[in-house]
Design a protein around this motif. Structure first.
Motif, PDB file in Angstrom:
ATOM      1  N   ALA B 257       0.834  -1.204   0.000  1.00 50.75           N
ATOM      2  CA  ALA B 257       0.000   0.000   0.000  1.00 50.75           C
ATOM      3  C   ALA B 257       0.868   1.253   0.000  1.00 50.75           C
ATOM      4  CB  ALA B 257      -0.926  -0.009   1.211  1.00 50.75           C
ATOM      5  N   ASP B 261       1.109   4.117  -2.812  1.00 52.47           N
ATOM      6  CA  ASP B 261       0.953   5.542  -2.485  1.00 52.47           C
ATOM      7  C   ASP B 261       2.071   6.366  -3.099  1.00 52.47           C
ATOM      8  OD1 ASP B 261      -1.190   4.835  -1.019  1.00 52.47           O
ATOM      9  OD2 ASP B 261      -0.301   5.221   0.954  1.00 52.47           O
ATOM     10  N   ARG B 263       3.911   5.589  -5.673  1.00 51.40           N
ATOM     11  CA  ARG B 263       3.787   5.644  -7.140  1.00 51.40           C
ATOM     12  C   ARG B 263       2.814   6.759  -7.523  1.00 51.40           C
ATOM     13  NH1 ARG B 263       3.036  -0.569  -7.357  1.00 51.40           N
ATOM     14  NH2 ARG B 263       5.192  -1.271  -7.545  1.00 51.40           N
ATOM     15  N   TYR B 264       1.685   6.791  -6.842  1.00 54.09           N
ATOM     16  CA  TYR B 264       0.710   7.841  -7.152  1.00 54.09           C
ATOM     17  C   TYR B 264       1.248   9.219  -6.767  1.00 54.09           C
ATOM     18  CZ  TYR B 264      -3.090   4.980  -8.840  1.00 54.09           C
ATOM     19  OH  TYR B 264      -3.858   4.174  -9.610  1.00 54.09           O
TER      20      TYR B 264
END
Lengths: 80, 742
Positions: B257, B261, B263-264
């Motif tokens: 997760a 996060d 990457r975004y």
């Protein structure tokens, strides 16, 4: 500001994702679709049988089942 | 110029609905479908094209949102990149939905494969006031970015040029080094170093990527690593475990997760750096939303959907009647011609009953499949199919199915009179494998167009006062059986959690005519070339079962003697034509009487021959079981024949009851015959209808099940399972009815 589950949001309500608790495949799929903390979303509406729910996120429309929406915590404005 | 002489291998990767397939078609002109429903491309597609003397082999990877090890599509895409090592991956990115599309791009860059980005649908983005600065995006990502409009083929040449340039620049695999935050980075660094030193899987993956996947607990990479070096993998896992517990304790989260996060976060960073210019505020989905307000409305949505589905059904089955009629006429003309040129005997019978009927059977489905795929491709490409799945999912989920199972059920005969062959093929729109299998195994329970005349014949014989009600009841029963048995399958052999739904509702689009045609043509070709041969072979086999062994000489002699006795008293000149089966030219009552007697004799001979054949013997052997549900050998042999095609039940029953040729649409004589037969009662008819409704799908459907699942196992399973179900329920009805005194 208060935090609610996506399942309990009303149509036309907006908020920002604060937490995603899903793990495993569902967790991946949710993240692949861009549902990560800090992302704003807007509830478009619900299917005629109230499930799934359609949301607007990052310029596209995504639908997910209520039991999938249960893993998504959203911060919404008070009283909205 | 030796480099340009060799063949280049490029791969095409991108999200579903980004226009990937359209671009593939535009570049290669190959036969390939463009879908609007996420994930329709499961097969690997290839095409060739050339540019300035370079030959390029282009592979269209399945449309995916990510590169995890959870779905087959993603594994296929990932393995192709790693094992086939394409020189360049052309990553198609929807400019009007940039953020989410770049998520896959980032993962491709993390893997390190040389990427060229095709920024597709720039026209759509422009029309919504969004301008994307390609040069800036290219500089930030460190890869070439080429704007394209796949629908019009714009930009495809510059895209290929950029890809060839990238490939000839000799770029090596170079993973993008993102930061995943203070909790992960140090450990990732350590793991990368260890992997690099020991050379763990470094022939396949960059060390950093392997480390990342171990942190993400990727099953495939972990499996491979364990195989290569179990001790080292254990050591890496214990390193990862520390991070995992730490993140769980401090952040109540998981490494995968946190990695997502970041990457975004990286993508959002890009977005803020002058790449996207919002020239005016136009909601890109404004139009689509307006349409959705009506089409998914709580009241109008379901009504419109029913109308649309009914329309698909009507188009498929009404308009296909005309070409089906042509084919039938052509094949029956061919049959008559063969009859006139071939001498009587087993060869003629093989050619007419086995081969011509078999080929006719294969070709007869083509108009149906054509129209069904055209209709579904249209609904898919416009984006409506995703809406239907969205509206229906709640109902079908109860039975362990998916919103899109509906289409397969309707086509198969959910509105009585469909066909399970295109129905089974329609399950391609289902992405999740367990739901798809459960759908395609239960869709054949529906009352298809071939079962309907058989049911109608039995209804006319025994329930003539409530025809409509009984037919409606049978349709309802088919739905109940299909759904309940789907639930049964999903809780036994297909048990497992439902695949995450998470369905994108793509903006409504007008499909391109070329795309629809390419897609439909491809499906028909697959059906004729792959399923056709199997169908023909089984058709010949079934013919042989019913035709061999022929009646023994002494039995034939008995019938021959009977014939001679009938014509004995007649003048010599009428005997020969009468014995040859021609209509009596004379109005002499004695001659007419003799002709009738001869016809009766040949019908009896046909009955005897059928009884004597392999199929007839099977029918008699099966009486051991079938008397439980009240069937004698005549019904049994008809049911065996019905495996060829359900309407054959009528003609076989006709032969078995010595009625001569009985056509499916003129079954009145058979109805009357059964009514008078002491063996047949309304209860027998009811048991027979239940059995016919439920037992093994016809072999064309079975062949399609085999082709769709890729394994004979499921084809054989559906034959055995459906026949067992049919036997159990027919027996229950028959025995229960008898106990109640019917």
């Amino acid at each position: 500001m208060k935090t609610v589950l996506l399942r309990h949001m009303q149509p036309k309500q907006s908020g920002v994702i604060v937490k995603v608790t899903a793990t495993g495949e569902l967790g991946w799929r949710i993240r692949d679709m861009g549902l990560v903390p800090g992302t704003p979303l807007h509830v478009q509406g619900r299917a005629p049988l109230k499930d799934p729910v359609a949301i607007r996120i990052r310029d596209f429309t995504l639908t997910l089942r209520n039991n999938e929406a249960d893993h998504i915590h959203v911060e919404v404005a008070d009283g909205s | 110029m030796s480099a340009s002489a060799k063949e280049h291998l490029f791969a095409l990767a991108g999200n579903p609905n980004c226009g990937k397939t359209t671009l593939f078609n535009a570049i290669t002109g190959a036969r390939q479908h463009v879908g609007n429903y996420p994930g329709i491309t499961v097969e690997k597609k290839e095409g060739l094209c050339s540019l300035d003397g370079h030959t390029i082999r282009l592979v269209d990877l399945p449309g995916t949102y990510s590169l995890t090890a959870y779905s087959l599509e993603e594994l296929v895409a990932r393995d192709f990149l790693v094992h086939e090592r394409p020189e360049v991956v052309i990553n198609i990115v929807d400019a009007s939905n940039l953020e989410r599309n770049l998520y896959l791009t980032v993962q491709l860059l993390e893997l390190g494969v040389p990427v060229v980005v095709a920024l597709n649908m720039v026209d759509v983005a422009e029309s919504r006031g969004v301008r994307i600065h390609c040069d800036e995006l290219s500089r930030r990502l460190g890869v070439p970015v080429v704007p394209t409009v796949a629908r019009r083929g714009e930009g495809k040449e510059s895209l290929l040029k950029a890809a060839v340039q990238t490939s000839e620049s000799g770029r090596k695999w170079e993973p993008l080094r993102l930061s995943y935050g203070a909790d992960i980075d140090p450990t990732l660094q350590d793991m990368e170093q260890i992997i690099e030193e020991k050379g763990l899987l470094t022939d396949l993956y960059p060390a950093r990527w392997t480390a990342l996947k171990i942190l993400e607990e990727d099953e495939q990479v972990l499996g491979k690593a364990r195989e290569a070096d179990p001790d080292l993998t254990q050591r890496l896992l214990s390193l990862a475990a520390k991070v995992i517990t730490h993140i769980q304790k401090t952040l109540d989260s998981y490494p995968e997760a946190i990695i997502a996060d970041h990457r975004y976060g990286y993508i959002s960073g890009l977005m803020r750096q002058g790449i996207v210019e919002q020239r005016w505020r136009g909601d890109r989905l404004l139009w689509s939303d307006q349409i959705d307000r009506v089409l998914t409305n709580r009241f109008f949505g379901p009504l419109i959907m029913l109308a649309v589905l009914y329309g698909v059904y009507q188009i498929t089955f009404t308009y296909s009647e005309i070409p089906v009629g042509w084919f039938e006429a052509a094949f029956s003309a061919l049959g008559s011609w063969a009859e006139s040129v071939l001498p009587e005997g087993p060869v003629r019978s093989l050619v007419i009953s086995g081969i011509i009927n078999g080929v006719g059977g294969v070709v007869g489905f083509v108009p149906l499949i054509f129209l069904m795929f055209l209709a579904i491709a249209f609904l898919e490409d416009t984006g409506y199919l995703a809406r239907a799945a969205y509206m229906l999912d709640r109902v079908f989920r109860i039975f362990g199915l998916h919103g899109n199972s509906f289409m397969a059920f309707i086509i198969s005969g959910g509105i009585a009179g469909g066909c399970a062959v295109p129905g089974v093929m329609a399950t391609r729109t289902l992405r999740s494998s367990r739901e798809r299998l459960a759908t395609l195994l239960t869709a054949p329970f529906m009352n298809c167009g071939a079962k309907v005349p058989v049911l109608a014949m039995l209804i006319a014989a025994f329930f003539s006062e409530n025809r409509a009600q009984v037919m409606f009841l049978l349709t309802l029963l088919a739905w109940i059986f299909a759904l309940v048995l789907a639930k049964l399958l999903r809780s036994t052999i297909l048990r497992g959690p439902s695949t995450p739904f998470l369905l994108e509702l793509p903006p409504y689009r007008i499909p391109t005519f070329k795309g629809l045609m390419i897609h439909t043509w491809e499906r028909i070709w697959q059906y004729v070339s792959k399923a056709g041969t199997t169908i023909l072979a089984i058709s010949v086999l079934l013919w042989a079962l019913m035709a061999f062994p022929g009646l023994p000489e002494e039995k034939r002699a008995v019938f021959e003697k009977g014939r001679q006795e009938v014509v004995a008293g007649l003048p010599a000149e009428v005997r020969a034509p009468l014995l040859a089966g021609e209509d009596p030219a004379s109005s002499d009552p004695a001659v007419i009487q003799a002709a009738t007697a001869l016809a009766e004799l040949s019908r009896q001979e046909a009955t005897e021959a059928l009884k004597y054949s392999f199929a007839g013997r099977m029918g008699r052997a099966l009486e051991t079981f079938s008397r439980w549900c009240g069937f004698d050998w005549r019904t049994n042999v008809a049911l065996v024949g019905g495996f060829a095609a359900k309407e054959v039940i009528i003609s076989t029953l006709g032969t078995a009851y010595s009625l001569g040729q009985v056509e499916a649409d003129q079954s009145l004589s058979l109805s009357q015959r059964l009514q008078q037969d002491p063996h047949w009662k309304p209860l027998t008819a009811l048991a027979a209808m239940i059995f016919i409704m439920l037992y093994s799908p016809c072999f064309v459907t079975v062949t399609c099940i085999v082709k769709e699942t890729g394994s004979w196992k499921w084809g054989l399973f559906s034959m055995a399972f459906n026949t067992t179900v049919a036997f159990v329920f027919a027996t229950a009805v028959y025995q229960g009815g008898r106990l109640l005194g019917f």
